[in-house]
Design a protein around this motif. Structure first.
Motif, short mmCIF file in Angstrom:
data_model
loop_
_atom_site.label_atom_id
_atom_site.label_comp_id
_atom_site.label_asym_id
_atom_site.label_seq_id
_atom_site.Cartn_x
_atom_site.Cartn_y
_atom_site.Cartn_z
N ALA A 30 0.84 -1.20 0.00
CA ALA A 30 0.00 0.00 0.00
C ALA A 30 0.87 1.25 0.00
O ALA A 30 1.93 1.29 0.63
CB ALA A 30 -0.94 0.02 1.20
N VAL A 31 0.38 2.25 -0.72
CA VAL A 31 0.96 3.59 -0.71
C VAL A 31 -0.12 4.51 -0.17
O VAL A 31 -1.18 4.68 -0.78
CB VAL A 31 1.39 4.04 -2.12
N ALA A 32 0.12 5.08 1.01
CA ALA A 32 -0.86 5.93 1.67
C ALA A 32 -0.37 7.37 1.62
O ALA A 32 0.61 7.72 2.28
CB ALA A 32 -1.07 5.48 3.11
N ILE A 33 -1.05 8.19 0.83
CA ILE A 33 -0.61 9.56 0.55
C ILE A 33 -1.44 10.55 1.36
O ILE A 33 -2.67 10.58 1.23
CB ILE A 33 -0.73 9.86 -0.95
N ASP A 34 -0.78 11.34 2.19
CA ASP A 34 -1.49 12.29 3.06
C ASP A 34 -2.68 11.61 3.73
O ASP A 34 -3.80 12.12 3.73
CB ASP A 34 -1.98 13.50 2.25
N ALA A 35 -2.41 10.44 4.33
CA ALA A 35 -3.49 9.62 4.87
C ALA A 35 -4.11 10.24 6.11
O ALA A 35 -3.42 10.78 6.98
CB ALA A 35 -2.95 8.23 5.21
N ALA A 36 -5.42 10.13 6.20
CA ALA A 36 -6.16 10.63 7.36
C ALA A 36 -5.65 9.97 8.63
O ALA A 36 -5.16 8.83 8.61
CB ALA A 36 -7.65 10.35 7.19
N GLN A 37 -5.78 10.66 9.73
CA GLN A 37 -5.27 10.15 11.00
C GLN A 37 -5.96 8.83 11.37
O GLN A 37 -7.14 8.64 11.13
CB GLN A 37 -5.48 11.17 12.12
N ILE A 38 -5.19 7.93 11.97
CA ILE A 38 -5.73 6.67 12.45
C ILE A 38 -5.82 6.73 13.96
O ILE A 38 -5.26 7.63 14.60
CB ILE A 38 -4.86 5.47 11.99
#
Length: 269
Positions: A103-111
């Motif tokens: 997976a490439v997570a770009i500017d991913a929302a907070q977890i």
């Protein structure tokens, strides 16, 4: 005979899935089999999504994860996931569930577990949080709101053009779920960050991002410290939240392709 590696692009809030089209063309040229299915309830076009905001309303994080999990189950092999913003969170959840090759997570929302959001992120999401009823509604961004949340690192003209071309109403529910994540032990925003058997993950940050500041992405990276799986970090210092759709998208896409190559996840298997 080689089989192309499937790639699923997952959009975030306020962008239509067709905004991934340049990425799809680039990844197909690189030998992958890419697609960009929308979230549950998303109409096929930007125009239809704007006409029917009710179709998008009240879909939460779990709805979206289950939607993409069902699509993945129909693929010939586990895909590479490329997600932006909330799509980046969804990609991480699916990777943690061993449903993806990488997976490439770009500017991913907070977890769940991330630090409280910086002030710029709170301002960027204010159009949703200003009215509690928006939890069950879809909310649109004005051109000015989009400029702050997405287009602050590009020209005003380009920001206005991107807003007019790609934005759609977005469900408020995922933002409420993410905001309350640290107070809910069963939060939908929880990601299995300890899974050492998952595929590789690349977290990408934009240094000028108002919606998901780099500090949030670094906090997410820290949560993966107990996993032995590959977890890499990359930052684009001068980029904002629009980095996957603005004039500099190719730099980000090329970096993602190069990283996938280093993980021996080339286009064809």
């Amino acid at each position: 005979m080689t089989t192309p590696t499937p790639v699923l692009f997952i959009h975030g809030l306020w962008l239509h899935s067709t905004s991934w089209q340049p990425w799809i063309e680039l990844f197909r040229e690189a030998g992958y089999e890419p697609s960009a299915p929308g979230w549950p309830g998303d109409p096929d076009t930007v125009e239809e999504a704007r006409k029917h905001p009710e179709s998008i309303a009240d879909h939460g994080i779990d709805d979206v994860v289950e939607h993409y999990a069902a699509l993945i189950a129909e693929l010939p092999a586990p895909p590479v996931l490329v997600g932006h913003s909330f799509g980046g969170m969804i990609a991480q959840k699916l990777l943690g569930q061993d449903r993806a090759a990488a997976a490439v997570a770009i500017d991913a929302a907070q977890i769940k577990g991330d630090l409280p959001l910086p002030l710029s992120a709170l301002k960027a999401t204010l159009p949703v949080f200003r009215n509690p009823a928006n939890r069950h509604r879809s909310v649109s961004l004005t051109a000015e709101q989009f400029r702050f949340a997405f287009g602050n690192a590009i020209s005003e003209d380009e920001s206005a053009e991107l807003h007019a071309r790609w934005t759609i109403p977005a469900p408020g529910k995922p933002l409420y779920e993410a905001a309350a994540a640290n107070f809910n032990p069963h939060s939908a925003a929880k990601v299995d960050t300890k899974n050492s058997g998952r595929g590789p993950l690349l977290l990408v940050a934009g240094g000028k991002d108002h919606t998901v500041p780099e500090a949030v992405t670094r906090a997410t990276l820290k949560q993966y410290r107990h996993s032995e799986a590959v977890t890499d970090f990359m930052t684009f210092p001068d980029r904002g939240h629009s980095l996957v759709i603005d004039g500099g998208w190719r730099e980000v896409a090329d970096a993602a392709l190069a990283w996938l190559g280093r993980q021996q996840l080339e286009g064809s298997r």
